[in-house]
Design a protein around this motif. Sequence first.
Motif, PDB file in Angstrom:
ATOM      1  N   VAL A  20       0.750  -1.142   0.174  1.00  0.00           N
ATOM      2  CA  VAL A  20      -0.019   0.199   0.186  1.00  0.00           C
ATOM      3  C   VAL A  20       0.971   1.324  -0.087  1.00  0.00           C
ATOM      4  N   ARG A  80     -12.897  -3.632   0.295  1.00  0.00           N
ATOM      5  CA  ARG A  80     -11.880  -2.542   0.210  1.00  0.00           C
ATOM      6  C   ARG A  80     -10.906  -2.779  -1.101  1.00  0.00           C
ATOM      7  N   ARG A  81     -10.699  -3.865  -1.328  1.00  0.00           N
ATOM      8  CA  ARG A  81      -9.503  -4.045  -2.615  1.00  0.00           C
ATOM      9  C   ARG A  81     -10.413  -3.675  -3.660  1.00  0.00           C
ATOM     10  N   ILE A  84     -10.137   0.099  -3.891  1.00  0.00           N
ATOM     11  CA  ILE A  84      -8.855   0.523  -4.078  1.00  0.00           C
ATOM     12  C   ILE A  84      -8.704   0.626  -5.460  1.00  0.00           C
ATOM     13  N   SER A  87     -10.564   3.375  -7.213  1.00  0.00           N
ATOM     14  CA  SER A  87      -9.762   4.744  -7.035  1.00  0.00           C
ATOM     15  C   SER A  87      -8.795   4.840  -8.149  1.00  0.00           C
ATOM     16  N   TRP A 121      -9.256   6.732  -2.633  1.00  0.00           N
ATOM     17  CA  TRP A 121      -8.044   6.157  -2.332  1.00  0.00           C
ATOM     18  C   TRP A 121      -7.430   6.353  -0.933  1.00  0.00           C
ATOM     19  N   GLN A 124      -9.309   4.727   1.654  1.00  0.00           N
ATOM     20  CA  GLN A 124      -8.952   3.361   2.106  1.00  0.00           C
ATOM     21  C   GLN A 124      -7.550   3.260   2.763  1.00  0.00           C
ATOM     22  N   ALA A 125      -6.657   4.065   2.328  1.00  0.00           N
ATOM     23  CA  ALA A 125      -5.103   4.015   2.651  1.00  0.00           C
ATOM     24  C   ALA A 125      -5.171   4.305   4.248  1.00  0.00           C
ATOM     25  N   ILE A 187      -2.734  -4.787  -7.378  1.00  0.00           N
ATOM     26  CA  ILE A 187      -3.858  -4.830  -6.208  1.00  0.00           C
ATOM     27  C   ILE A 187      -4.324  -6.061  -5.906  1.00  0.00           C
TER      28      ILE A 187
END
Length: 211
Positions: A20, A80-81, A84, A87, A121, A124-125, A187
């Motif tokens: 990440v 979540r993946r 990501i 984004s 993004w 999420q991060a 990813i």
Amino acid sequence: MAEVREGVRWLYRHKQLRLVASLSALAGGASALGITMMALLVTRTLGEPTWAYGAVLATGVAGGTAASMLAGRISERMGRRARIALSFVLMGSSLLLMGLSPSVFVVAPLFALGNFGVVTWNVQAISLRQQTVPKELLGRVNSCYLMLTRIGMLIGAGLSGWIGATVSVRTPIVIAGALILAALIVIPRLGDLEPAPAPAAEELAVEPSAG
């Protein structure tokens, strides 16, 4: 220095957050590579007045605000993946298409779409770091993480000026979009990023020890 090394070591050893952080450095560097040329794209290449660049920035703010307002709903509908990946698709495709756009009326909505991806993004991060890093190491790991992102941005901004002067204003923007889209291949390696469910009340009960 010992505490700094501890934070760096923890981040390096955690496979998911290490990936990440690498994605953040790449996304930050690529975004700086593209956005640095935006003012010249609007005012020189497209021949628009300077206020038009301000209007483009305003659409970007609108896109970022919309992402922050819809973050909860997106989280309810996508893992979540997947969020990501979404984004990165938005950030990369918007930059790529902006670099090829013939009009500011195309650039403006694309910039809004790209900022929607940026905020998505970031949500999420940041949430992933908060859920994964031990509280006593969170500050040190965050500092290391942000340092990597800022280094990427410095490199991207520096390369943007050089590529723009050497080739064309559009070239860094197109390259930036292509780099972010290429990051999509990484990813799937992030694995399961969903937070573990909270233990049930009966699981929290502690049986008295014998003796």
